[in-house]
Scaffold this active site. Structure first.
Site, mmCIF file in Angstrom:
data_model
loop_
_atom_site.group_PDB
_atom_site.id
_atom_site.type_symbol
_atom_site.label_atom_id
_atom_site.label_comp_id
_atom_site.label_asym_id
_atom_site.label_seq_id
_atom_site.Cartn_x
_atom_site.Cartn_y
_atom_site.Cartn_z
ATOM 1 N N SER A 58 -52.711 -13.501 55.877
ATOM 2 C CA SER A 58 -51.497 -13.495 57.103
ATOM 3 C C SER A 58 -51.813 -12.049 57.997
ATOM 4 O O SER A 58 -53.363 -12.116 58.174
ATOM 5 C CB SER A 58 -50.283 -13.188 56.440
ATOM 6 O OG SER A 58 -49.223 -13.752 57.693
ATOM 7 N N ASP A 73 -51.438 -15.247 64.279
ATOM 8 C CA ASP A 73 -52.170 -14.266 63.585
ATOM 9 C C ASP A 73 -52.800 -15.061 63.256
ATOM 10 O O ASP A 73 -53.279 -16.256 62.962
ATOM 11 C CB ASP A 73 -50.716 -13.932 62.749
ATOM 12 C CG ASP A 73 -50.755 -15.158 61.692
ATOM 13 O OD1 ASP A 73 -50.573 -16.352 62.062
ATOM 14 O OD2 ASP A 73 -49.884 -15.516 60.472
ATOM 15 N N ASP A 130 -50.057 -19.537 61.102
ATOM 16 C CA ASP A 130 -48.566 -19.437 61.172
ATOM 17 C C ASP A 130 -47.619 -19.370 61.167
ATOM 18 O O ASP A 130 -46.767 -20.401 61.422
ATOM 19 C CB ASP A 130 -48.668 -20.038 59.158
ATOM 20 C CG ASP A 130 -49.017 -19.144 58.437
ATOM 21 O OD1 ASP A 130 -48.467 -17.767 59.791
ATOM 22 O OD2 ASP A 130 -48.447 -18.157 57.305
#
Length: 570
Positions: free
Chosen positions: A147, A299, A303
């Site tokens: 992430s 990001d 997501d």
């Protein structure tokens, strides 16, 4: 150095570990005892949804062996859970260093266990993994991503048949299966005939369905009149978002070229996190140059999204995750209000703004609340198949539009926020004005997240002690307001301090503690599940009598939040 750590490291100096790994560990033993200790003092956790950590050799690192062990365990679990069938898995990966090679290793281990693998040809957004899992009728999905963590991190997220991340009982069952294994049990030799490479066919279907779910009933001229600046912040969304917006009819799109190329070093930002103002600085500069209406940044695995819009002085201001979620939910509720059948619901999380519940219920729609994480929102959809999910999100800049992807989805959410901005602009209004109007109608809720970084062994101890202190010595007042309710999700107990009654919380156990005051102030504390942080979520609210008083009331709430932070030592 502790003897047990050295002994644990020395086990990595022989088979089944390869020569490169052995050399890396030997180098740490001889030259870097502090890094060696951090690499071996514990086993990196396969949590309830997967694993995230620093890359490198060691039991507390992301590498071919820790990920291989996960994959071997999942392979064993698939065989037990779905006997006498051909098991199918889809694998995606993001722009991080080693993601592509680690994805191939994961594919190799699955195939070595006679699992049919669909491997994306190149990096793809995480929501497309969830989409592909259901589209290809797979049992399981894996995405290699960390992430918005720093460049030295990578991770391994696991999705199940419904397209959502792992939830009970599968998560604990898989953890038990993994923990039974030793590294020598991993089968690395691939059966290449079981690995199929996938790409544009799935991309085209994903974008088509993202448009179907994100595009609403507004005019094409409104779309063409909206000026958008977009940045993928060196991430995977460059593969989907420009194409989605273009096909949906947005013709005035500017992309931050310096951040358009996927790059695991994220060279132009301190952190590739759209929550951070610095991450959107280049995009805002470009928007000011071209007088754009809205800025959107995503990001690395696409997501989550950050948004900036113009205020009453025509200056770009950042929206937080709660504000974005409220606006998107309002727009969806408006769309549904003339066709409600009574089975619809909206979902959010226990640490998100209470305004979500207030606004949703004011529309006569059911509101459901879950623990932090989109896997729990996806689980609601699975648990209540006769109910219709409108949308939902959480404060950490994630949103899910409908049920075609069962995870937070920056691709569809980007289109949705553009639809909102285009519609409001066509009506002579703006996203900023609408947010203030919603505060006037439903109550002015203001939130702030404070995250304290606590790295390493000592940091983990400090986080644990902080949570223990909050439980052992609970706050009695917050900013002069009596605490009337404490929800402790670790112990599954809600304590009413007015009538001294206790009740069971109807959610799974989690290390979350929430205080509520007599005036509606809310303070939540929880350790991060993916980063070395403890997070505090502060929410205050009051009435807003008119948009004209917004600035004045906003200042009052800001001062209140600052007092609360000072009181609890943040």
């Amino acid at each position: 150095m502790k003897k047990e750590i050295l002994e644990k490291a020395q086990e990595w100096l022989a088979e089944p570990f390869d020569q490169d790994t052995q050399q890396s560990v030997q180098h740490l033993i001889q030259n870097d005892p502090s890094t060696l200790e951090d690499a071996f003092y514990t086993n990196i956790d396969f949590g309830t949804g997967g694993m995230r950590g620093i890359m490198g050799a060691g039991t507390n690192r992301i590498n071919k062996y820790t990920l291989g062990k996960n994959t071997q365990g999942i392979s064993n679990y698939l065989k037990k859970t779905f006997p006498n069938t051909i098991h199918r898995v889809v694998i995606a990966y993001d722009c991080r260093h080693n993601s592509k090679s680690l994805a191939k290793i994961v594919a190799d281990v699955f195939s070595a266990n006679r699992v049919k693998v669909f491997l994306f040809e190149d990096l793809r957004p995480t929501p497309e993994l969830s989409y592909a899992l259901k589209k290809l009728d797979c049992h399981c999905g894996i995405v290699l991503t960390a992430s918005h963590n720093p460049p030295e991190y990578n991770g391994y997220k696991v999705y199940w048949q419904d397209g959502g991340q792992l939830v009970p009982p599968q998560d604990q069952d898989i953890i038990e299966e993994i923990n039974q294994l030793q590294f020598k049990d991993i089968v690395f030799q691939p059966q290449e005939n079981l690995i199929s490479v996938i790409g544009q066919d799935i991309d085209k279907q994903f974008i088509k369905d993202a448009i179907k779910n994100g595009q609403k009933n507004i005019s094409q001229s409104a779309r063409e009149n909206l000026k958008v600046v977009f940045t993928p912040i060196h991430g995977t969304s460059i593969k989907s978002i420009p194409q989605t917006l273009s096909q949906a009819g947005y013709k005035q799109l500017k992309i931050v070229e310096e951040q358009a190329e996927p790059d695991g070093d994220f060279p132009t930002v301190k952190s590739p996190n759209p929550e951070e103002p610095e991450a959107l600085k280049m995009a805002i500069n470009l928007a000011n140059k071209h007088e754009s209406d809205i800025v959107i940044g995503t990001d690395p695995d696409s997501d989550r999204l950050g948004i900036a819009v113009r205020n009453e002085n025509n200056n770009m201001v950042l929206l937080n995750g709660n504000q974005t979620m409220v606006l998107m939910t309002w727009f969806l509720l408006e769309e549904y209000k003339t066709k409600l059948k009574g089975n619809e619901f909206v979902a959010s999380t226990v640490v998100s703004t209470p305004m979500m519940r207030v606004m949703t219920e004011n529309y006569g729609v059911e509101y459901m609340e879950t623990l932090t994480g989109f896997k729990w929102i996806a689980d609601l959809i699975k648990t209540f198949p006769k109910k219709h999910f409108i949308g939902g999100g959480e404060e950490s800049f994630g949103f899910m539009v409908g049920d075609f992807v069962r995870d937070k989805d920056a691709v569809t959410s980007t289109l949705l926020i553009c639809e909102i901005a285009a519609y409001l602009k066509s009506m002579g209004s703006s996203v900023y004005e609408k947010l203030i109007a919603l505060y006037t109608e439903h109550g002015f809720y203001k939130e702030e997240l404070v995250a304290l970084v606590k790295k390493g062994i000592q940091g983990q101890k400090e986080i644990q002690q902080k949570m223990k202190n909050l439980r052992d010595h609970p706050l009695k007042e917050i900013c002069g307001e009596k605490v009337i309710l404490i929800e402790d999700y670790l112990n599954s107990v809600s304590k009413n301090l007015q009538n001294h009654e206790r009740s069971q919380l109807g959610l799974p156990q989690s290390n979350v503690l929430i205080y509520y005051t007599e005036n509606g102030t809310k303070v939540a504390a929880r350790p991060s599940g993916t980063e070395p942080k403890i997070k505090f979520y502060i929410s205050v609210n009051t009435t807003l009598k008119s948009p004209e008083t917004y600035k004045e009331v906003d200042k009052v709430l800001e001062e209140k939040i600052n007092k609360i932070k000072k009181e609890i030592g943040l």
